[in-house]
Design an enzyme around this catalytic site. Structure first.
Site, PDB file in Angstrom:
ATOM      1  N   SER A  73      34.290  -6.309-121.004  1.00  0.00           N
ATOM      2  CA  SER A  73      35.713  -6.460-120.719  1.00  0.00           C
ATOM      3  C   SER A  73      36.517  -5.392-121.465  1.00  0.00           C
ATOM      4  O   SER A  73      36.325  -4.199-121.219  1.00  0.00           O
ATOM      5  CB  SER A  73      36.166  -7.880-121.061  1.00  0.00           C
ATOM      6  OG  SER A  73      37.460  -8.127-120.573  1.00  0.00           O
ATOM      7  N   GLU A 107      34.008 -12.799-111.176  1.00  0.00           N
ATOM      8  CA  GLU A 107      34.839 -12.341-112.304  1.00  0.00           C
ATOM      9  C   GLU A 107      36.156 -13.107-112.448  1.00  0.00           C
ATOM     10  O   GLU A 107      36.469 -13.647-113.503  1.00  0.00           O
ATOM     11  CB  GLU A 107      35.154 -10.853-112.159  1.00  0.00           C
ATOM     12  CG  GLU A 107      33.974  -9.920-112.341  1.00  0.00           C
ATOM     13  CD  GLU A 107      33.662  -9.612-113.794  1.00  0.00           C
ATOM     14  OE1 GLU A 107      34.294 -10.208-114.682  1.00  0.00           O
ATOM     15  OE2 GLU A 107      32.774  -8.784-114.036  1.00  0.00           O
ATOM     16  N   HIS A 113      34.174 -14.235-115.419  1.00  0.00           N
ATOM     17  CA  HIS A 113      34.311 -13.097-116.319  1.00  0.00           C
ATOM     18  C   HIS A 113      33.739 -13.445-117.692  1.00  0.00           C
ATOM     19  O   HIS A 113      34.153 -14.415-118.328  1.00  0.00           O
ATOM     20  CB  HIS A 113      35.795 -12.737-116.443  1.00  0.00           C
ATOM     21  CG  HIS A 113      36.069 -11.513-117.254  1.00  0.00           C
ATOM     22  ND1 HIS A 113      35.647 -10.267-116.893  1.00  0.00           N
ATOM     23  CD2 HIS A 113      36.751 -11.346-118.427  1.00  0.00           C
ATOM     24  CE1 HIS A 113      36.051  -9.379-117.788  1.00  0.00           C
ATOM     25  NE2 HIS A 113      36.713 -10.015-118.731  1.00  0.00           N
TER      26      HIS A 113
END
Length: 549
Positions: A222, A340, A434
Protein backbone atom coordinates in the site's frame (compact mmCIF):
# COMPACT_ATOMS: atom_id res chain seq x y z
CA UNK A 1 29.38 -32.40 21.24
CA UNK A 2 29.50 -29.56 18.69
CA UNK A 3 26.15 -28.15 19.87
CA UNK A 4 27.33 -28.24 23.48
CA UNK A 5 30.50 -26.36 22.52
CA UNK A 6 28.47 -23.71 20.67
CA UNK A 7 26.15 -23.29 23.66
CA UNK A 8 29.14 -22.95 25.99
CA UNK A 9 30.73 -20.35 23.76
CA UNK A 10 27.49 -18.41 23.62
CA UNK A 11 27.19 -18.42 27.43
CA UNK A 12 30.82 -17.32 27.75
CA UNK A 13 30.30 -14.45 25.31
CA UNK A 14 27.03 -13.43 26.99
CA UNK A 15 28.76 -13.36 30.38
CA UNK A 16 31.50 -11.12 28.97
CA UNK A 17 28.84 -8.86 27.42
CA UNK A 18 27.06 -8.54 30.76
CA UNK A 19 30.34 -7.49 32.39
CA UNK A 20 30.80 -4.79 29.75
CA UNK A 21 27.22 -3.64 30.17
CA UNK A 22 27.54 -3.48 33.95
CA UNK A 23 30.78 -1.50 33.67
CA UNK A 24 29.04 0.99 31.38
CA UNK A 25 26.11 1.37 33.71
CA UNK A 26 23.74 -0.21 31.17
CA UNK A 27 20.55 -1.94 32.25
CA UNK A 28 20.72 -5.64 33.05
CA UNK A 29 20.63 -7.99 30.06
CA UNK A 30 19.52 -11.57 29.79
CA UNK A 31 22.39 -13.99 30.33
CA UNK A 32 22.39 -15.09 26.69
CA UNK A 33 21.42 -11.81 25.01
CA UNK A 34 22.56 -11.60 21.37
CA UNK A 35 24.66 -8.54 20.58
CA UNK A 36 26.10 -6.69 17.61
CA UNK A 37 28.32 -3.67 17.09
CA UNK A 38 26.96 -0.95 14.80
CA UNK A 39 28.75 2.17 13.60
CA UNK A 40 27.07 4.09 16.43
CA UNK A 41 27.64 1.59 19.23
CA UNK A 42 26.88 -1.84 20.59
CA UNK A 43 23.33 -3.19 20.90
CA UNK A 44 21.89 -6.16 22.79
CA UNK A 45 18.65 -7.82 21.74
CA UNK A 46 16.76 -10.99 22.67
CA UNK A 47 16.53 -14.60 21.55
CA UNK A 48 13.13 -15.57 20.14
CA UNK A 49 12.41 -18.94 18.52
CA UNK A 50 16.14 -19.47 18.05
CA UNK A 51 16.47 -16.14 16.25
CA UNK A 52 18.37 -13.00 17.17
CA UNK A 53 15.90 -10.12 17.47
CA UNK A 54 16.82 -6.45 17.93
CA UNK A 55 14.18 -3.75 18.29
CA UNK A 56 14.13 0.01 18.52
CA UNK A 57 17.58 0.75 17.07
CA UNK A 58 17.85 4.42 15.99
CA UNK A 59 18.86 4.83 12.34
CA UNK A 60 18.72 8.64 12.37
CA UNK A 61 18.88 11.49 14.84
CA UNK A 62 15.56 12.46 16.46
CA UNK A 63 13.70 14.76 14.02
CA UNK A 64 12.64 17.17 16.75
CA UNK A 65 13.09 20.86 17.48
CA UNK A 66 15.17 22.46 14.73
CA UNK A 67 15.39 19.08 12.98
CA UNK A 68 11.63 18.95 12.43
CA UNK A 69 11.07 19.12 8.64
CA UNK A 70 14.72 18.65 7.83
CA UNK A 71 16.37 15.70 6.05
CA UNK A 72 17.41 12.97 8.49
CA UNK A 73 20.95 12.93 9.86
CA UNK A 74 23.02 10.13 11.37
CA UNK A 75 22.25 9.15 14.97
CA UNK A 76 24.67 10.07 17.72
CA UNK A 77 27.10 7.45 18.97
CA UNK A 78 26.67 5.96 22.42
CA UNK A 79 28.90 4.38 25.03
CA UNK A 80 28.44 0.91 26.44
CA UNK A 81 25.65 -1.39 25.28
CA UNK A 82 22.27 -0.10 24.18
CA UNK A 83 19.18 -2.14 25.04
CA UNK A 84 17.41 -3.23 21.84
CA UNK A 85 14.70 -5.47 23.21
CA UNK A 86 11.61 -3.29 22.72
CA UNK A 87 10.05 -1.50 19.77
CA UNK A 88 10.60 2.22 19.61
CA UNK A 89 7.57 4.52 19.81
CA UNK A 90 5.28 4.90 16.82
CA UNK A 91 5.59 8.06 14.77
CA UNK A 92 2.89 10.60 15.68
CA UNK A 93 -0.35 9.78 13.85
CA UNK A 94 -4.13 9.77 14.20
CA UNK A 95 -6.04 6.62 15.13
CA UNK A 96 -7.99 4.53 12.69
CA UNK A 97 -11.74 4.50 13.46
CA UNK A 98 -12.46 1.86 16.08
CA UNK A 99 -14.60 -0.12 13.63
CA UNK A 100 -11.99 -0.14 10.84
CA UNK A 101 -10.59 -3.47 9.74
CA UNK A 102 -7.15 -1.83 10.09
CA UNK A 103 -7.63 -0.59 13.66
CA UNK A 104 -4.96 -1.45 16.23
CA UNK A 105 -4.98 -0.32 19.88
CA UNK A 106 -2.84 2.80 20.31
CA UNK A 107 0.83 2.38 21.20
CA UNK A 108 3.20 5.01 22.63
CA UNK A 109 3.85 7.77 20.06
CA UNK A 110 6.63 10.33 19.84
CA UNK A 111 8.12 12.62 17.26
CA UNK A 112 11.42 10.89 18.05
CA UNK A 113 10.48 7.69 16.24
CA UNK A 114 13.11 6.90 13.58
CA UNK A 115 13.99 3.39 14.65
CA UNK A 116 14.26 -0.03 13.03
CA UNK A 117 14.00 -3.67 14.07
CA UNK A 118 15.95 -6.74 12.96
CA UNK A 119 15.18 -10.46 12.94
CA UNK A 120 18.26 -12.54 12.07
CA UNK A 121 19.11 -16.24 11.96
CA UNK A 122 21.41 -17.37 14.76
CA UNK A 123 24.53 -17.82 12.64
CA UNK A 124 23.85 -15.68 9.58
CA UNK A 125 26.76 -14.83 7.32
CA UNK A 126 26.29 -12.98 4.04
CA UNK A 127 22.53 -13.49 4.33
CA UNK A 128 20.02 -11.75 2.03
CA UNK A 129 18.18 -8.81 3.59
CA UNK A 130 14.61 -7.52 3.34
CA UNK A 131 13.77 -3.97 4.44
CA UNK A 132 10.03 -3.66 5.12
CA UNK A 133 8.15 -0.35 4.66
CA UNK A 134 4.70 -0.42 6.26
CA UNK A 135 1.52 0.89 4.70
CA UNK A 136 -1.11 3.27 6.07
CA UNK A 137 -1.65 6.06 3.51
CA UNK A 138 1.67 7.64 4.64
CA UNK A 139 -0.35 8.81 7.61
CA UNK A 140 -0.82 5.72 9.79
CA UNK A 141 1.17 2.62 10.61
CA UNK A 142 4.07 1.24 12.56
CA UNK A 143 6.82 -1.33 12.33
CA UNK A 144 5.51 -2.61 15.69
CA UNK A 145 2.27 -3.93 14.19
CA UNK A 146 1.88 -7.62 15.09
CA UNK A 147 1.36 -8.36 11.39
CA UNK A 148 4.92 -7.33 10.55
CA UNK A 149 7.02 -9.70 12.60
CA UNK A 150 10.02 -10.95 10.65
CA UNK A 151 10.45 -14.34 12.32
CA UNK A 152 9.16 -16.47 9.44
CA UNK A 153 11.52 -14.75 7.00
CA UNK A 154 14.46 -15.19 9.37
CA UNK A 155 13.65 -18.90 9.69
CA UNK A 156 14.15 -19.04 5.92
CA UNK A 157 17.61 -17.50 6.12
CA UNK A 158 16.59 -13.88 5.52
CA UNK A 159 17.61 -10.95 7.72
CA UNK A 160 14.39 -8.99 8.05
CA UNK A 161 14.44 -5.27 8.88
CA UNK A 162 11.33 -3.16 9.55
CA UNK A 163 11.37 0.62 9.89
CA UNK A 164 9.38 3.59 11.12
CA UNK A 165 9.34 6.79 9.07
CA UNK A 166 7.75 10.22 9.54
CA UNK A 167 4.04 10.36 8.71
CA UNK A 168 1.40 12.91 7.78
CA UNK A 169 2.21 16.59 8.18
CA UNK A 170 5.45 15.77 9.98
CA UNK A 171 6.71 13.65 7.11
CA UNK A 172 5.38 15.29 3.96
CA UNK A 173 4.82 19.02 4.51
CA UNK A 174 6.21 21.45 1.95
CA UNK A 175 6.39 25.20 2.63
CA UNK A 176 8.20 28.14 0.98
CA UNK A 177 10.15 28.88 4.16
CA UNK A 178 11.26 25.25 4.43
CA UNK A 179 12.40 25.34 0.82
CA UNK A 180 14.25 28.60 1.44
CA UNK A 181 16.30 27.14 4.29
CA UNK A 182 17.17 24.01 2.26
CA UNK A 183 20.50 23.94 0.44
CA UNK A 184 18.65 22.55 -2.58
CA UNK A 185 15.70 24.92 -2.33
CA UNK A 186 13.16 22.11 -1.80
CA UNK A 187 10.86 20.78 0.93
CA UNK A 188 8.53 17.86 1.56
CA UNK A 189 9.48 14.19 1.04
CA UNK A 190 10.93 13.87 4.56
CA UNK A 191 9.30 10.47 5.02
CA UNK A 192 10.87 9.26 1.78
CA UNK A 193 14.25 10.62 2.90
CA UNK A 194 13.80 8.71 6.18
CA UNK A 195 13.36 5.50 4.22
CA UNK A 196 16.56 6.23 2.30
CA UNK A 197 18.37 6.96 5.56
CA UNK A 198 17.27 3.56 6.89
CA UNK A 199 18.62 1.90 3.73
CA UNK A 200 21.91 3.76 4.18
CA UNK A 201 22.03 2.54 7.79
CA UNK A 202 21.45 -1.02 6.56
CA UNK A 203 24.23 -0.70 4.00
CA UNK A 204 26.58 0.56 6.71
CA UNK A 205 25.61 -1.84 9.51
CA UNK A 206 23.82 -4.98 8.36
CA UNK A 207 27.07 -6.90 8.02
CA UNK A 208 27.37 -6.78 11.81
CA UNK A 209 24.18 -8.86 11.98
CA UNK A 210 25.31 -11.32 9.30
CA UNK A 211 23.63 -9.65 6.35
CA UNK A 212 24.88 -8.92 2.84
CA UNK A 213 24.63 -5.17 2.12
CA UNK A 214 24.81 -5.92 -1.60
CA UNK A 215 21.71 -8.15 -1.48
CA UNK A 216 18.97 -5.93 -0.03
CA UNK A 217 15.33 -6.17 -1.12
CA UNK A 218 12.96 -3.30 -0.37
CA UNK A 219 9.46 -4.58 0.37
CA UNK A 220 6.29 -2.59 0.97
CA UNK A 221 2.49 -2.77 0.83
CA UNK A 222 0.00 0.00 0.00
CA UNK A 223 1.71 3.25 1.09
CA UNK A 224 4.81 1.11 1.57
CA UNK A 225 4.42 -0.07 -2.02
CA UNK A 226 3.98 3.53 -3.17
CA UNK A 227 7.13 4.40 -1.23
CA UNK A 228 9.01 1.50 -2.80
CA UNK A 229 7.98 2.67 -6.25
CA UNK A 230 9.32 6.15 -5.48
CA UNK A 231 12.54 4.58 -4.23
CA UNK A 232 12.78 2.84 -7.61
CA UNK A 233 12.25 6.21 -9.29
CA UNK A 234 14.44 8.48 -7.14
CA UNK A 235 18.05 9.07 -8.18
CA UNK A 236 18.86 9.46 -4.47
CA UNK A 237 18.04 5.80 -3.81
CA UNK A 238 20.07 4.31 -6.66
CA UNK A 239 22.40 1.60 -5.39
CA UNK A 240 20.73 1.28 -1.97
CA UNK A 241 18.88 -1.95 -2.84
CA UNK A 242 19.11 -4.79 -5.33
CA UNK A 243 15.46 -5.92 -5.66
CA UNK A 244 11.95 -4.74 -4.82
CA UNK A 245 8.70 -6.39 -3.69
CA UNK A 246 5.72 -4.14 -4.33
CA UNK A 247 2.29 -5.12 -2.96
CA UNK A 248 -0.71 -3.04 -4.12
CA UNK A 249 1.01 0.11 -5.44
CA UNK A 250 -0.47 3.07 -7.26
CA UNK A 251 0.97 5.60 -9.70
CA UNK A 252 -1.22 8.61 -9.10
CA UNK A 253 -0.21 12.14 -10.00
CA UNK A 254 1.24 13.98 -7.00
CA UNK A 255 1.68 17.73 -6.44
CA UNK A 256 4.54 19.79 -7.80
CA UNK A 257 6.48 21.82 -5.28
CA UNK A 258 5.72 25.31 -6.60
CA UNK A 259 3.28 24.97 -9.49
CA UNK A 260 -0.34 23.87 -9.65
CA UNK A 261 -0.62 20.75 -11.78
CA UNK A 262 -3.08 17.96 -12.60
CA UNK A 263 -5.90 19.70 -10.77
CA UNK A 264 -3.91 20.09 -7.55
CA UNK A 265 -2.48 23.21 -5.89
CA UNK A 266 1.27 23.33 -5.41
CA UNK A 267 2.63 21.54 -2.35
CA UNK A 268 4.02 24.83 -1.02
CA UNK A 269 0.59 26.48 -1.36
CA UNK A 270 -0.98 23.64 0.62
CA UNK A 271 1.68 24.01 3.32
CA UNK A 272 1.20 27.78 3.46
CA UNK A 273 -2.55 27.36 3.93
CA UNK A 274 -2.04 24.83 6.72
CA UNK A 275 0.45 27.08 8.53
CA UNK A 276 -2.00 29.96 8.21
CA UNK A 277 -4.79 27.92 9.75
CA UNK A 278 -2.55 27.34 12.77
CA UNK A 279 -1.69 31.02 13.14
CA UNK A 280 2.02 30.28 12.79
CA UNK A 281 3.85 33.42 11.71
CA UNK A 282 7.11 31.67 10.82
CA UNK A 283 8.97 28.37 10.90
CA UNK A 284 10.05 28.85 14.47
CA UNK A 285 6.40 29.07 15.49
CA UNK A 286 5.53 26.00 13.42
CA UNK A 287 8.32 24.04 15.04
CA UNK A 288 7.09 24.96 18.51
CA UNK A 289 3.63 23.47 17.93
CA UNK A 290 3.00 20.20 19.73
CA UNK A 291 3.36 17.35 17.21
CA UNK A 292 -0.03 15.84 18.09
CA UNK A 293 -1.65 19.22 17.54
CA UNK A 294 0.03 19.44 14.14
CA UNK A 295 -1.27 16.01 13.16
CA UNK A 296 -4.77 16.93 14.33
CA UNK A 297 -4.62 20.14 12.30
CA UNK A 298 -3.56 18.17 9.25
CA UNK A 299 -6.55 15.87 9.66
CA UNK A 300 -8.93 18.82 9.98
CA UNK A 301 -7.44 20.40 6.84
CA UNK A 302 -7.60 17.04 5.00
CA UNK A 303 -3.89 17.23 4.36
CA UNK A 304 -2.87 14.44 1.98
CA UNK A 305 0.46 12.89 2.88
CA UNK A 306 2.20 12.14 -0.40
CA UNK A 307 5.45 12.65 -2.31
CA UNK A 308 6.20 16.01 -3.90
CA UNK A 309 7.71 16.59 -7.33
CA UNK A 310 10.66 18.72 -6.23
CA UNK A 311 13.13 18.09 -9.07
CA UNK A 312 15.67 16.60 -6.67
CA UNK A 313 14.43 13.77 -4.46
CA UNK A 314 11.48 13.11 -6.79
CA UNK A 315 12.37 14.57 -10.18
CA UNK A 316 9.07 13.94 -12.03
CA UNK A 317 5.83 11.99 -11.98
CA UNK A 318 6.30 8.22 -11.76
CA UNK A 319 4.74 7.61 -15.17
CA UNK A 320 7.28 9.96 -16.80
CA UNK A 321 10.26 8.40 -15.04
CA UNK A 322 9.22 4.88 -16.01
CA UNK A 323 8.34 5.91 -19.57
CA UNK A 324 11.90 7.15 -20.04
CA UNK A 325 13.39 4.10 -18.38
CA UNK A 326 15.10 6.18 -15.68
CA UNK A 327 13.98 3.99 -12.78
CA UNK A 328 16.32 1.60 -10.94
CA UNK A 329 17.00 -1.44 -13.14
CA UNK A 330 16.40 -4.14 -10.53
CA UNK A 331 14.24 -7.29 -10.43
CA UNK A 332 10.72 -6.66 -9.15
CA UNK A 333 7.96 -8.85 -7.71
CA UNK A 334 4.65 -6.96 -7.74
CA UNK A 335 0.96 -7.67 -7.44
CA UNK A 336 -2.45 -6.64 -6.18
CA UNK A 337 -5.60 -8.20 -4.72
CA UNK A 338 -8.79 -9.08 -6.56
CA UNK A 339 -11.00 -7.42 -3.93
CA UNK A 340 -8.79 -4.43 -3.05
CA UNK A 341 -11.49 -1.81 -2.55
CA UNK A 342 -13.94 -3.99 -0.60
CA UNK A 343 -12.31 -2.41 2.46
CA UNK A 344 -11.97 1.02 0.78
CA UNK A 345 -15.57 1.73 -0.18
CA UNK A 346 -15.01 5.50 -0.11
CA UNK A 347 -13.13 5.11 -3.40
CA UNK A 348 -16.05 3.37 -5.14
CA UNK A 349 -18.67 5.53 -6.90
CA UNK A 350 -22.27 5.09 -5.73
CA UNK A 351 -24.01 2.32 -7.67
CA UNK A 352 -26.98 3.32 -9.89
CA UNK A 353 -30.23 1.51 -9.29
CA UNK A 354 -30.01 -0.61 -12.43
CA UNK A 355 -28.20 -1.15 -15.71
CA UNK A 356 -29.64 1.74 -17.75
CA UNK A 357 -28.24 4.68 -15.72
CA UNK A 358 -24.96 2.79 -15.31
CA UNK A 359 -24.56 2.45 -19.06
CA UNK A 360 -25.62 6.06 -19.62
CA UNK A 361 -23.02 7.28 -17.10
CA UNK A 362 -20.37 5.16 -18.80
CA UNK A 363 -21.21 6.90 -22.07
CA UNK A 364 -20.96 10.34 -20.47
CA UNK A 365 -17.65 9.60 -18.76
CA UNK A 366 -15.82 7.60 -21.39
CA UNK A 367 -17.25 8.68 -24.73
CA UNK A 368 -15.75 6.53 -27.48
CA UNK A 369 -14.20 4.28 -24.81
CA UNK A 370 -17.57 3.43 -23.21
CA UNK A 371 -17.98 0.14 -25.15
CA UNK A 372 -14.56 -1.00 -23.93
CA UNK A 373 -15.46 0.01 -20.36
CA UNK A 374 -18.72 -1.96 -20.48
CA UNK A 375 -16.99 -5.04 -21.86
CA UNK A 376 -14.59 -5.00 -18.92
CA UNK A 377 -17.11 -3.86 -16.31
CA UNK A 378 -20.56 -4.97 -17.56
CA UNK A 379 -23.93 -3.74 -16.36
CA UNK A 380 -25.04 -7.28 -15.49
CA UNK A 381 -23.69 -6.71 -11.94
CA UNK A 382 -23.25 -3.00 -11.40
CA UNK A 383 -21.91 -3.19 -7.84
CA UNK A 384 -19.24 -5.77 -8.65
CA UNK A 385 -18.27 -3.93 -11.84
CA UNK A 386 -17.75 -0.68 -9.94
CA UNK A 387 -15.58 -2.51 -7.40
CA UNK A 388 -13.51 -4.05 -10.20
CA UNK A 389 -13.24 -0.79 -12.17
CA UNK A 390 -12.03 1.13 -9.10
CA UNK A 391 -9.56 -1.63 -8.19
CA UNK A 392 -8.06 -1.53 -11.68
CA UNK A 393 -7.92 2.27 -11.91
CA UNK A 394 -6.04 2.51 -8.61
CA UNK A 395 -4.05 -0.72 -8.24
CA UNK A 396 -4.33 -3.08 -11.21
CA UNK A 397 -3.13 -0.68 -13.90
CA UNK A 398 -0.30 0.69 -11.74
CA UNK A 399 0.96 -2.77 -10.83
CA UNK A 400 1.02 -4.05 -14.39
CA UNK A 401 2.59 -0.79 -15.60
CA UNK A 402 5.39 -1.24 -13.08
CA UNK A 403 6.00 -4.83 -14.16
CA UNK A 404 5.91 -3.87 -17.84
CA UNK A 405 8.38 -1.06 -17.19
CA UNK A 406 10.91 -3.37 -15.56
CA UNK A 407 10.43 -5.96 -18.30
CA UNK A 408 11.00 -3.31 -20.94
CA UNK A 409 14.17 -2.29 -19.09
CA UNK A 410 15.47 -5.85 -19.40
CA UNK A 411 15.03 -6.85 -15.76
CA UNK A 412 13.09 -9.87 -14.44
CA UNK A 413 9.65 -8.86 -13.21
CA UNK A 414 7.08 -11.14 -11.59
CA UNK A 415 3.36 -10.33 -11.43
CA UNK A 416 0.76 -11.82 -9.08
CA UNK A 417 -2.94 -11.54 -8.30
CA UNK A 418 -3.99 -12.43 -4.75
CA UNK A 419 -7.42 -13.99 -5.26
CA UNK A 420 -7.89 -16.09 -2.13
CA UNK A 421 -11.03 -15.93 -0.01
CA UNK A 422 -11.58 -17.68 3.30
CA UNK A 423 -14.52 -18.01 5.65
CA UNK A 424 -13.92 -15.02 7.95
CA UNK A 425 -13.46 -12.66 4.99
CA UNK A 426 -16.38 -14.07 3.03
CA UNK A 427 -18.73 -13.52 5.97
CA UNK A 428 -17.97 -9.79 5.86
CA UNK A 429 -17.86 -9.37 2.06
CA UNK A 430 -14.11 -8.78 2.28
CA UNK A 431 -12.77 -11.43 -0.08
CA UNK A 432 -9.18 -10.53 -1.08
CA UNK A 433 -9.51 -7.04 0.46
CA UNK A 434 -6.72 -4.47 0.51
CA UNK A 435 -3.79 -5.87 2.56
CA UNK A 436 -5.42 -9.29 3.02
CA UNK A 437 -2.36 -10.92 1.44
CA UNK A 438 -0.20 -9.79 4.38
CA UNK A 439 -0.81 -12.76 6.72
CA UNK A 440 0.14 -15.00 3.81
CA UNK A 441 3.18 -13.05 2.62
CA UNK A 442 4.43 -12.96 6.23
CA UNK A 443 3.71 -16.66 6.69
CA UNK A 444 1.40 -16.22 9.70
CA UNK A 445 -2.01 -17.12 8.21
CA UNK A 446 -3.81 -19.81 10.14
CA UNK A 447 -2.44 -18.90 13.55
CA UNK A 448 -3.63 -16.48 16.26
CA UNK A 449 -2.39 -12.91 15.85
CA UNK A 450 -3.20 -10.60 18.75
CA UNK A 451 -3.55 -6.84 18.62
CA UNK A 452 -5.71 -6.65 15.48
CA UNK A 453 -9.26 -7.02 16.82
CA UNK A 454 -11.17 -6.34 13.58
CA UNK A 455 -9.06 -8.24 11.07
CA UNK A 456 -10.85 -11.29 9.60
CA UNK A 457 -8.04 -13.76 10.16
CA UNK A 458 -7.53 -16.83 7.96
CA UNK A 459 -7.68 -19.92 10.14
CA UNK A 460 -7.73 -23.15 8.12
CA UNK A 461 -5.08 -25.67 7.14
CA UNK A 462 -5.46 -24.59 3.50
CA UNK A 463 -4.63 -21.03 4.61
CA UNK A 464 -1.54 -22.25 6.43
CA UNK A 465 -0.40 -24.18 3.36
CA UNK A 466 -0.87 -21.16 1.07
CA UNK A 467 1.00 -18.95 3.56
CA UNK A 468 3.95 -21.35 3.59
CA UNK A 469 4.11 -21.28 -0.19
CA UNK A 470 3.75 -17.51 -0.51
CA UNK A 471 6.46 -16.66 2.00
CA UNK A 472 8.70 -19.26 0.34
CA UNK A 473 8.23 -17.46 -2.99
CA UNK A 474 8.95 -14.08 -1.37
CA UNK A 475 12.02 -15.35 0.51
CA UNK A 476 13.47 -17.05 -2.57
CA UNK A 477 13.04 -13.86 -4.58
CA UNK A 478 14.85 -11.88 -1.87
CA UNK A 479 17.64 -14.44 -1.84
CA UNK A 480 18.32 -14.86 -5.54
CA UNK A 481 15.86 -12.82 -7.61
CA UNK A 482 13.69 -15.78 -8.65
CA UNK A 483 10.51 -16.62 -6.69
CA UNK A 484 10.18 -20.36 -6.02
CA UNK A 485 8.51 -22.63 -3.47
CA UNK A 486 8.85 -26.34 -2.82
CA UNK A 487 5.94 -28.35 -4.19
CA UNK A 488 4.45 -25.26 -5.88
CA UNK A 489 4.36 -24.25 -9.55
CA UNK A 490 7.30 -22.47 -11.19
CA UNK A 491 6.64 -18.74 -11.41
CA UNK A 492 7.74 -17.47 -14.82
CA UNK A 493 8.71 -13.84 -15.31
CA UNK A 494 6.07 -11.58 -16.87
CA UNK A 495 7.95 -11.34 -20.17
CA UNK A 496 6.33 -11.14 -23.61
CA UNK A 497 3.81 -13.85 -22.64
CA UNK A 498 2.42 -11.66 -19.81
CA UNK A 499 2.78 -14.43 -17.23
CA UNK A 500 1.46 -14.06 -13.71
CA UNK A 501 0.76 -16.15 -10.60
CA UNK A 502 -2.76 -16.35 -9.25
CA UNK A 503 -2.87 -17.04 -5.51
CA UNK A 504 -6.32 -18.56 -5.00
CA UNK A 505 -6.84 -21.67 -2.96
CA UNK A 506 -3.38 -22.59 -4.24
CA UNK A 507 -0.82 -20.95 -6.56
CA UNK A 508 -1.58 -21.33 -10.28
CA UNK A 509 0.63 -19.93 -13.05
CA UNK A 510 -1.44 -18.22 -15.77
CA UNK A 511 -1.12 -15.73 -18.63
CA UNK A 512 -2.73 -12.43 -19.60
CA UNK A 513 -4.16 -11.09 -16.35
CA UNK A 514 -7.59 -9.44 -16.84
CA UNK A 515 -7.43 -9.21 -20.67
CA UNK A 516 -7.89 -5.67 -21.93
CA UNK A 517 -7.74 -4.09 -18.46
CA UNK A 518 -4.30 -2.57 -18.76
CA UNK A 519 -4.83 -1.23 -22.26
CA UNK A 520 -8.11 0.47 -21.29
CA UNK A 521 -6.78 2.00 -18.08
CA UNK A 522 -3.59 3.12 -19.82
CA UNK A 523 -5.59 4.95 -22.49
CA UNK A 524 -7.70 6.66 -19.83
CA UNK A 525 -4.55 7.70 -17.95
CA UNK A 526 -2.89 9.08 -21.08
CA UNK A 527 -5.94 11.15 -22.01
CA UNK A 528 -6.23 12.55 -18.52
CA UNK A 529 -2.53 13.30 -18.39
CA UNK A 530 -2.71 15.21 -21.66
CA UNK A 531 -5.70 17.10 -20.29
CA UNK A 532 -3.79 18.02 -17.13
CA UNK A 533 -6.12 15.98 -14.88
CA UNK A 534 -5.54 13.60 -11.99
CA UNK A 535 -5.81 9.99 -13.16
CA UNK A 536 -5.97 8.22 -9.80
CA UNK A 537 -9.53 6.82 -9.94
CA UNK A 538 -12.57 6.71 -12.19
CA UNK A 539 -14.70 8.39 -9.54
CA UNK A 540 -14.65 12.00 -10.78
CA UNK A 541 -16.63 12.84 -13.93
CA UNK A 542 -14.51 13.69 -16.94
CA UNK A 543 -15.07 16.28 -19.61
CA UNK A 544 -16.08 14.30 -22.65
CA UNK A 545 -14.33 16.53 -25.14
CA UNK A 546 -11.03 15.99 -23.37
CA UNK A 547 -11.40 12.21 -23.62
CA UNK A 548 -11.84 12.66 -27.36
CA UNK A 549 -8.38 14.28 -27.74
Amino acid sequence: MRLKNIAALRRHFAFALCLVAAAAGAPGFAADAPAATTAEGRVAGVWEEGLRVFRGIPYAAPPVGERRWRPPTRPAKWEGVREARSFGPDCVQPSYPAASVYFEPPRPMREDCLTLNIWAPERAEGAPVIVWIHGGALQYGSSASPMYGGAEFAKRGIIFVSINYRLGVLGWLAHPALSAESAEGVSGNYGLLDQMAALIWVRRNIGAFGGDPANVTVMGESAGALSTTYLLASPRAKGLFAKAIVQSPNMRAVPHLRDAAFGMPSAEATGTALAGSLGAADLAALRRIDPKALVAAGMRARFIAQPVIDGAVVPEQLVDIFDRGEQAKVPVLAGFNSGEVRSQRALVPPAPADAAPYEAEAGRRYGDLAPAFLRLYPSSDVEESLVAATRDAVYGWATERLVRGQTRAGRPAYLYLFDHCYAAARERDLCAFHASELPFAFGVAGRPLGGMPNWPMPAGEADRALARQMIDYWAAFAANGTPSAGGAPAWPAYGDAENFMRFGARPVAERDLLPGMFEFQEEIMQRRRRAGEQWFTNRSPLKRQRLMD
